[in-house]
Design a protein around this motif. Sequence first.
Motif, short mmCIF file in Angstrom:
data_model
loop_
_atom_site.label_atom_id
_atom_site.label_comp_id
_atom_site.label_asym_id
_atom_site.label_seq_id
_atom_site.Cartn_x
_atom_site.Cartn_y
_atom_site.Cartn_z
N ALA A 6 0.82 -1.21 0.00
CA ALA A 6 0.00 0.00 0.00
C ALA A 6 0.86 1.26 0.00
O ALA A 6 0.54 2.24 -0.68
CB ALA A 6 -0.94 -0.01 1.21
N ARG A 10 0.58 4.02 -2.98
CA ARG A 10 -0.02 5.30 -2.65
C ARG A 10 0.67 6.47 -3.34
O ARG A 10 1.88 6.62 -3.27
CB ARG A 10 0.05 5.53 -1.12
N LEU A 93 -5.21 6.47 6.06
CA LEU A 93 -4.74 6.69 4.70
C LEU A 93 -4.34 5.38 4.03
O LEU A 93 -4.79 5.05 2.92
CB LEU A 93 -3.55 7.65 4.74
N LEU A 94 -3.51 4.60 4.72
CA LEU A 94 -3.03 3.35 4.11
C LEU A 94 -4.11 2.28 4.07
O LEU A 94 -4.13 1.46 3.15
CB LEU A 94 -1.81 2.84 4.86
N VAL A 97 -6.02 2.80 0.95
CA VAL A 97 -5.29 2.29 -0.22
C VAL A 97 -5.43 0.77 -0.29
O VAL A 97 -5.65 0.19 -1.36
CB VAL A 97 -3.81 2.71 -0.17
N ASP A 102 -8.03 5.59 -3.94
CA ASP A 102 -6.97 6.58 -4.10
C ASP A 102 -7.14 7.65 -3.02
O ASP A 102 -8.25 7.85 -2.50
CB ASP A 102 -7.02 7.20 -5.49
N THR A 103 -6.06 8.33 -2.69
CA THR A 103 -6.08 9.24 -1.54
C THR A 103 -5.22 10.47 -1.79
O THR A 103 -4.37 10.48 -2.67
CB THR A 103 -5.54 8.53 -0.28
N HIS A 139 -4.21 6.84 -10.92
CA HIS A 139 -3.71 6.45 -9.61
C HIS A 139 -2.53 7.32 -9.17
O HIS A 139 -1.86 7.01 -8.18
CB HIS A 139 -3.29 4.98 -9.62
#
Length: 227
Positions: A6, A10, A93-94, A97, A102-103, A139
């Motif tokens: 991840a 990311r 956040l992770l 993912v 998507d972040t 991405h």
Amino acid sequence: MDLLEAMHRRHAVRAYTDEPIDAPTCDDLRALIGRLETEGGIEMRLVTDEPDAFGNALLHYGMFRNVRNYVAIATDQTKDWERRCGYWGAHVLLRAVQLGLDTCWVGLSFSKHQAARHAAFDADDKVRFAIAVGHGVTHGKSSRSKTYGQVASVEGGIAVPTWFERGVEAALLAPSALNQQRFMFRLEADGRTVAADPGIGPYTRTDLGIAQYFFEIGAAGAPFVWR
């Protein structure tokens, strides 16, 4: 996808499609947030199908398009709040993912007033950050990064353990405000204490918190302690 995968997948994504986040994914993120809030002493809310917080990107730094889903992060001003926002927010956040989203970690480019209104935080808590989440138009792509030698050092001439190298390399994958990466990690002479320095500049303490979580993942359970 494990956490190491991840971290590598990311990238900051600022443009999103209209595809909604499915209910099981939302439930997963909200369950994680519920566990982390107590442990981290911060408040987080997943807000979905809400365009107001990112509705006028031209008024803010950076360009966002069609951000309708985000995690709002809020705290009071108790000790270490900046770093804690980064450290515990990085868990979410992770996880996003890992769940195929998507972040983008966001400090300035959204309306904190609108985020606070839709997230319904307590009056004592102030919105500090947001994590945009969703299905990106792309991405994203890798950004420039400092090198291991620019952010790490070792005291006393001791042999550098593999876990420390891997931890630093993982930390360099973490998001950082303006991509500044001003944090420093120093392995002390005992071979197990890692001193973490945020550096000087805007958002550096929050950047350090995010980088510390990434470091811990890279170090893979090594018996070290933070200082």
